[in-house]
Scaffold this motif. Structure first.
Motif, PDB file in Angstrom:
ATOM      1  N   HIS A  16       0.811  -1.225   0.000  1.00 10.47           N
ATOM      2  CA  HIS A  16       0.000   0.000   0.000  1.00 10.47           C
ATOM      3  C   HIS A  16       0.845   1.276   0.000  1.00 10.47           C
ATOM      4  CE1 HIS A  16      -3.865  -2.000   0.459  1.00 10.47           C
ATOM      5  NE2 HIS A  16      -3.235  -2.857   1.255  1.00 10.47           N
ATOM      6  N   LEU A  33      -6.049   0.764   7.635  1.00  8.79           N
ATOM      7  CA  LEU A  33      -6.702   0.219   6.454  1.00  8.79           C
ATOM      8  C   LEU A  33      -8.049  -0.341   6.887  1.00  8.79           C
ATOM      9  CD1 LEU A  33      -3.473  -0.338   6.089  1.00  8.79           C
ATOM     10  CD2 LEU A  33      -4.249  -1.594   4.116  1.00  8.79           C
ATOM     11  N   ARG A  80      -8.100  -1.078   2.296  1.00  8.75           N
ATOM     12  CA  ARG A  80      -7.935   0.232   1.661  1.00  8.75           C
ATOM     13  C   ARG A  80      -7.421   1.209   2.695  1.00  8.75           C
ATOM     14  NH1 ARG A  80     -12.968   2.707  -0.916  1.00  8.75           N
ATOM     15  NH2 ARG A  80     -11.419   4.317  -1.230  1.00  8.75           N
TER      16      ARG A  80
END
Length: 117
Positions: free
Chosen positions: A79, A88, A92
């Motif tokens: 990431h 996250l 995400r």
């Protein structure tokens, strides 16, 4: 069973679920990963916030991943994480640094499909 009987059964099951007599699986699962580093003074705060949300909402799983471990290093590279704590949600990046708890909770509730409030 007549229509009134079905309604009664449905209401009874709903009450039993609310009282914890029947265990229900969450509709959605939300995974919170807090990327941390050793010696970071802010990381424990972010981890505690994630754990609080895990305890508050069914279906929320909170994990701490340290960049000092191979799994944490892999996740940080995946990431492009350069600072900690990084949070996250469902794989995400949502927050870099310690977020405002209300905003963090709002994101999690949104992922769970819950209305605000």
């Amino acid at each position: 069973m007549d229509e009134l009987g079905l309604i009664r059964r449905k209401k009874m099951l709903e009450l039993m679920r609310r009282m914890g007599m029947i265990e229900t699986k969450p509709k959605r699962k939300v995974v919170i990963e807090v990327i941390t580093s050793p010696g970071c003074p802010y990381c424990p705060i972010a981890v505690q916030m994630a754990k609080e949300l895990e305890g508050k909402y069914e279906g929320v799983v909170a994990r701490e991943l340290s960049v000092a471990t191979p799994e944490g290093q892999r996740k940080a590279m995946e990431h492009n994480i350069l600072g900690t704590p990084t949070i996250l949600i469902d794989n995400r990046v949502e927050f870099i640094g310690v977020p405002n708890f209300a905003e963090f909770e709002k994101k999690v509730r949104g992922r769970l499909g819950l209305t605000t409030g």
